[in-house]
Design a protein around this motif. Sequence first.
Motif, PDB file in Angstrom:
ATOM      1  N   VAL A  11      -1.549   3.283 -11.586  1.00  0.00           N
ATOM      2  CA  VAL A  11      -0.430   3.279 -10.648  1.00  0.00           C
ATOM      3  C   VAL A  11       0.261   1.931 -10.779  1.00  0.00           C
ATOM      4  CG1 VAL A  11       0.248   3.481  -8.230  1.00  0.00           C
ATOM      5  CG2 VAL A  11      -1.680   4.840  -9.105  1.00  0.00           C
ATOM      6  N   HIS A  12       1.477   1.967 -11.288  1.00  0.00           N
ATOM      7  CA  HIS A  12       2.231   0.742 -11.607  1.00  0.00           C
ATOM      8  C   HIS A  12       3.098   0.341 -10.421  1.00  0.00           C
ATOM      9  CE1 HIS A  12       5.364  -1.213 -14.542  1.00  0.00           C
ATOM     10  NE2 HIS A  12       5.040  -2.004 -13.547  1.00  0.00           N
ATOM     11  N   ILE A  13       2.636  -0.641  -9.659  1.00  0.00           N
ATOM     12  CA  ILE A  13       3.438  -1.201  -8.573  1.00  0.00           C
ATOM     13  C   ILE A  13       4.409  -2.188  -9.212  1.00  0.00           C
ATOM     14  CG2 ILE A  13       3.410  -2.545  -6.440  1.00  0.00           C
ATOM     15  CD1 ILE A  13       0.494  -1.561  -6.049  1.00  0.00           C
ATOM     16  N   TYR A  14       5.685  -2.041  -8.906  1.00  0.00           N
ATOM     17  CA  TYR A  14       6.697  -2.887  -9.541  1.00  0.00           C
ATOM     18  C   TYR A  14       6.495  -4.365  -9.206  1.00  0.00           C
ATOM     19  CZ  TYR A  14       8.888  -2.024  -4.984  1.00  0.00           C
ATOM     20  OH  TYR A  14       9.125  -1.889  -3.635  1.00  0.00           O
ATOM     21  N   LYS A  15       6.801  -5.212 -10.185  1.00  0.00           N
ATOM     22  CA  LYS A  15       6.702  -6.670 -10.090  1.00  0.00           C
ATOM     23  C   LYS A  15       5.261  -7.154  -9.880  1.00  0.00           C
ATOM     24  CE  LYS A  15       9.658  -8.519 -10.943  1.00  0.00           C
ATOM     25  NZ  LYS A  15       9.877  -8.685 -12.373  1.00  0.00           N
ATOM     26  N   THR A 129       8.295  -2.228   2.696  1.00  0.00           N
ATOM     27  CA  THR A 129       7.496  -1.581   1.658  1.00  0.00           C
ATOM     28  C   THR A 129       6.161  -2.311   1.527  1.00  0.00           C
ATOM     29  OG1 THR A 129       9.513  -1.030   0.456  1.00  0.00           O
ATOM     30  CG2 THR A 129       7.455  -0.886  -0.763  1.00  0.00           C
ATOM     31  N   LEU A 130       5.079  -1.555   1.529  1.00  0.00           N
ATOM     32  CA  LEU A 130       3.748  -2.130   1.354  1.00  0.00           C
ATOM     33  C   LEU A 130       3.179  -1.689   0.008  1.00  0.00           C
ATOM     34  CD1 LEU A 130       2.248  -1.395   4.890  1.00  0.00           C
ATOM     35  CD2 LEU A 130       3.190  -3.564   4.062  1.00  0.00           C
ATOM     36  N   GLN A 131       2.444  -2.582  -0.635  1.00  0.00           N
ATOM     37  CA  GLN A 131       1.823  -2.234  -1.913  1.00  0.00           C
ATOM     38  C   GLN A 131       0.771  -1.148  -1.727  1.00  0.00           C
ATOM     39  OE1 GLN A 131       1.216  -5.839  -4.586  1.00  0.00           O
ATOM     40  NE2 GLN A 131       1.584  -6.816  -2.607  1.00  0.00           N
ATOM     41  N   LYS A 132       0.102  -1.141  -0.587  1.00  0.00           N
ATOM     42  CA  LYS A 132      -0.946  -0.133  -0.364  1.00  0.00           C
ATOM     43  C   LYS A 132      -0.386   1.281  -0.353  1.00  0.00           C
ATOM     44  CE  LYS A 132      -1.101   0.415   4.570  1.00  0.00           C
ATOM     45  NZ  LYS A 132      -1.918   1.118   5.484  1.00  0.00           N
ATOM     46  N   ASP A 133       0.912   1.421  -0.047  1.00  0.00           N
ATOM     47  CA  ASP A 133       1.534   2.748  -0.058  1.00  0.00           C
ATOM     48  C   ASP A 133       1.555   3.349  -1.460  1.00  0.00           C
ATOM     49  OD1 ASP A 133       1.944   2.525   2.668  1.00  0.00           O
ATOM     50  OD2 ASP A 133       4.010   1.803   2.437  1.00  0.00           O
ATOM     51  N   TYR A 134       1.489   2.506  -2.480  1.00  0.00           N
ATOM     52  CA  TYR A 134       1.463   2.989  -3.864  1.00  0.00           C
ATOM     53  C   TYR A 134       0.090   3.509  -4.244  1.00  0.00           C
ATOM     54  CZ  TYR A 134       6.143   1.551  -4.822  1.00  0.00           C
ATOM     55  OH  TYR A 134       7.510   1.466  -4.803  1.00  0.00           O
ATOM     56  N   LYS A 135      -0.944   2.956  -3.656  1.00  0.00           N
ATOM     57  CA  LYS A 135      -2.300   3.316  -4.044  1.00  0.00           C
ATOM     58  C   LYS A 135      -2.912   4.384  -3.149  1.00  0.00           C
ATOM     59  CE  LYS A 135      -5.835   3.093  -6.601  1.00  0.00           C
ATOM     60  NZ  LYS A 135      -6.095   4.510  -6.737  1.00  0.00           N
ATOM     61  N   SER A 136      -2.300   4.634  -2.007  1.00  0.00           N
ATOM     62  CA  SER A 136      -2.845   5.648  -1.083  1.00  0.00           C
ATOM     63  C   SER A 136      -2.585   7.047  -1.616  1.00  0.00           C
ATOM     64  CB  SER A 136      -2.189   5.504   0.296  1.00  0.00           C
ATOM     65  OG  SER A 136      -2.465   4.245   0.838  1.00  0.00           O
ATOM     66  N   ASP A 137      -3.616   7.890  -1.502  1.00  0.00           N
ATOM     67  CA  ASP A 137      -3.438   9.279  -1.931  1.00  0.00           C
ATOM     68  C   ASP A 137      -2.828  10.083  -0.782  1.00  0.00           C
ATOM     69  OD1 ASP A 137      -5.526   9.709  -0.130  1.00  0.00           O
ATOM     70  OD2 ASP A 137      -7.015  10.091  -1.681  1.00  0.00           O
ATOM     71  N   GLN A 138      -2.752  11.389  -0.935  1.00  0.00           N
ATOM     72  CA  GLN A 138      -2.108  12.218   0.084  1.00  0.00           C
ATOM     73  C   GLN A 138      -2.829  12.156   1.421  1.00  0.00           C
ATOM     74  OE1 GLN A 138      -1.280  16.137  -1.449  1.00  0.00           O
ATOM     75  NE2 GLN A 138      -0.184  15.314  -3.201  1.00  0.00           N
ATOM     76  N   GLY A 139      -4.120  11.852   1.388  1.00  0.00           N
ATOM     77  CA  GLY A 139      -4.900  11.723   2.614  1.00  0.00           C
ATOM     78  C   GLY A 139      -4.801  10.339   3.241  1.00  0.00           C
ATOM     79  N   GLY A 140      -4.100   9.414   2.594  1.00  0.00           N
ATOM     80  CA  GLY A 140      -3.917   8.075   3.128  1.00  0.00           C
ATOM     81  C   GLY A 140      -5.024   7.094   2.747  1.00  0.00           C
ATOM     82  N   THR A 141      -5.917   7.496   1.847  1.00  0.00           N
ATOM     83  CA  THR A 141      -7.001   6.586   1.436  1.00  0.00           C
ATOM     84  C   THR A 141      -6.789   6.073   0.031  1.00  0.00           C
ATOM     85  OG1 THR A 141      -8.360   8.435   0.661  1.00  0.00           O
ATOM     86  CG2 THR A 141      -8.713   7.671   2.910  1.00  0.00           C
TER      87      THR A 141
END
Length: 141
Positions: A11-15, A129-141
């Motif tokens: 999962v590529h978080i920009y910057k 925008t939070l970086q954790k939003d990129y890594k969270s799956d559909q269940g929020g984990t």
Amino acid sequence: MISYKKKFVFVHIYKVAGTSVRSALSPYVDNRNISQKAINRIVRSLTSRHPFPYSEQPLHDHAKAKEYEAFLGDAFRDFYSFAFVRNPYDWQISLYEYARQTPHHHQHEQYQNMKFDEYIHWRCSEEYTLQKDYKSDQGGT
């Protein structure tokens, strides 16, 4: 970025040095320049116990984990997924400077007339925008 052979999702978080990571991992990615139907066949053969949804649209470079999960369906659980994060303050400096220095960036004009403290205020109140939003799956984990 998906590797069906090595069973990973990056999962590529920009910057966050993602371009370097993508470059390093590219030899292990086996879905470049092949059709969506071929990708479907590969995944079906690797995860025959899971149904695989067909998607007309390929995932973009900065897709979130939940987008990969939606794309792969139940097979997502069989993949190791990972991302890198950055100190939030450094991340914001990088975003701000990159947009200001890159004329084709979609927010270039907006940031040109903003001082950094104005940018931070705008970012925290208008486009949080939070970086954790990129890594969270559909269940929020």
